[in-house]
Design an enzyme around this catalytic site. Structure first.
Site, PDB file in Angstrom:
ATOM      1  CB  THR A 178      -0.879   0.013   1.257  1.00  0.00           C
ATOM      2  OG1 THR A 178      -1.633  -1.182   1.312  1.00  0.00           O
ATOM      3  CG2 THR A 178      -1.821   1.203   1.263  1.00  0.00           C
ATOM      4  NE  ARG A 206      -8.073  -8.062   1.975  1.00  0.00           N
ATOM      5  CZ  ARG A 206      -7.099  -7.168   2.080  1.00  0.00           C
ATOM      6  NH1 ARG A 206      -6.721  -6.467   1.027  1.00  0.00           N
ATOM      7  NH2 ARG A 206      -6.490  -6.963   3.245  1.00  0.00           N
ATOM      8  N   GLY A 208      -9.502  -4.304   1.783  1.00  0.00           N
ATOM      9  CA  GLY A 208      -8.777  -4.086   3.024  1.00  0.00           C
ATOM     10  C   GLY A 208      -9.086  -2.743   3.641  1.00  0.00           C
ATOM     11  CG  ASP A 209      -5.999  -0.879   6.005  1.00  0.00           C
ATOM     12  OD1 ASP A 209      -5.534  -1.790   5.292  1.00  0.00           O
ATOM     13  OD2 ASP A 209      -5.313   0.085   6.399  1.00  0.00           O
ATOM     14  CB  THR A 229       0.952   0.337   4.639  1.00  0.00           C
ATOM     15  OG1 THR A 229       1.302  -0.836   3.899  1.00  0.00           O
ATOM     16  CG2 THR A 229       2.122   0.724   5.528  1.00  0.00           C
ATOM     17  N   GLY A 232      -4.777  -5.553   6.357  1.00  0.00           N
ATOM     18  CA  GLY A 232      -5.956  -4.699   6.390  1.00  0.00           C
ATOM     19  C   GLY A 232      -7.064  -5.130   7.310  1.00  0.00           C
TER      20      GLY A 232
END
Length: 311
Positions: A178, A206, A208-209, A229, A232
């Protein structure tokens, strides 16, 4: 709220991912490429801040430079999904009024961070995903690219290795690529931007954050700007970015204390990764529980990049 008025007060911090990043495993030529890429991103954002530009403009510019660099897992050079495609996520947030824009599962936009900013600027929504985000991108006139634009031989090799070993994405992912940027401009405002290609071999769309406001990205002039980073799922559960801002705003903690505490919480849950933080007072910090994190800082005093944990 910061009372910064002089141009020398501006700050920029970037990251290009955290994980098992060690000198013994890093080839000199690759290290040189990575450091040069980080420096280019710092220069892109610093140029705007030094001329009195906004924090939002600076974090977008820095993020775009990292998205365009195939060494990082965002934009060109994004990892492959299990099915051999690319699904990109990004978010941006303006600390002045907590305006935010985020996108997930983008497949054709050259610079997803600019699409996230277009969502923020349009104002009706915060978070768009999948085919709808792609449609919005086309309607906004953002540059579109064929899916193979994002592909590189190294990312294909990583997917092939994952499938050959019959591992899940979480078994083989050792570097969280990230990218992100946080900035303080000469007017005392902060902003954050984050962009990613996700996890190698990810399935089922999917997410992530990175595009989750409050998890991977957050900015509030009353506290700080954060870009994260890492793994996530843990960063979402810990609401990492907002938690750091809340500790600064409500508990009066320093940026370093808040970042360290929240990364420790992530670690206690079983997760790993890192964050970069800037405050309206000019604090610039990072915190990570991995061996290394690609990162850099810039101010009127100059630019500096780092990779390994002992730098």
């Amino acid at each position: 709220m910061s009372t910064a008025t002089a141009a020398q007060d501006w700050k920029l911090v970037i990251h290009g991912g955290a994980g098992i990043i060690e000198r013994a495993q890093m080839k000199p030529d690759k290290e040189k490429e990575l450091r040069a890429g980080l420096d280019r991103a710092l220069e892109a954002g610093a140029r705007l801040l030094a001329s009195g530009g906004s924090a939002v403009d600076a974090v977008e510019a820095a993020a775009k430079a990292l998205e365009d660099d195939p060494n990082f897992n965002a934009g060109r050079g994004s990892v492959f999904t299990y099915d051999g495609g690319h699904e990109l996520d990004a978010a941006i947030m303006d600390g002045r009024d907590r305006a935010a824009g985020a996108v997930a599962g983008v497949t054709r936009t050259k610079n997803p961070i600019s699409l996230a900013r277009a969502v923020m600027a349009q104002g009706d929504h915060v978070f768009l995903g999948g085919a709808g985000a792609d449609q919005f991108s086309r309607e906004q006139g953002l540059e579109q690219v064929p899916p193979d634009y994002f592909s590189t031989p190294e990312r294909q090799r990583q997917l092939d290795e994952l499938k050959a070993r019959e591992h899940s994405a979480f078994d083989t992912e050792v570097k969280y690529g990230t990218i992100g940027a946080v900035a303080l401009d000469s007017h005392g405002h902060v902003a954050a931007a984050t962009s990613t290609g996700g996890l190698t071999g990810k399935r089922w769309s999917r997410i992530g954050d990175t595009p989750v406001i409050g998890a991977g990205t957050y900015a509030d002039d009353r506290a700080c700007a954060v870009s994260a980073t890492g793994a996530g799922e843990y960063f979402i559960r810990a609401a990492v970015a907002h938690s750091i801002c809340a500790r600064i705003q409500l508990k009066g903690e320093s940026a370093q204390a808040a970042a360290d505490a929240v990364i420790a919480d992530v670690g206690a849950l079983g997760g790993s990764g890192g964050v970069i933080v800037v405050t309206p007072a000019g604090e610039t910090v990072d915190a990570f529980n991995t061996p290394g994190m690609y990162r850099g800082t810039a101010s009127a005093q100059g630019r500096k990049v780092a990779i390994f944990g002992d730098e």
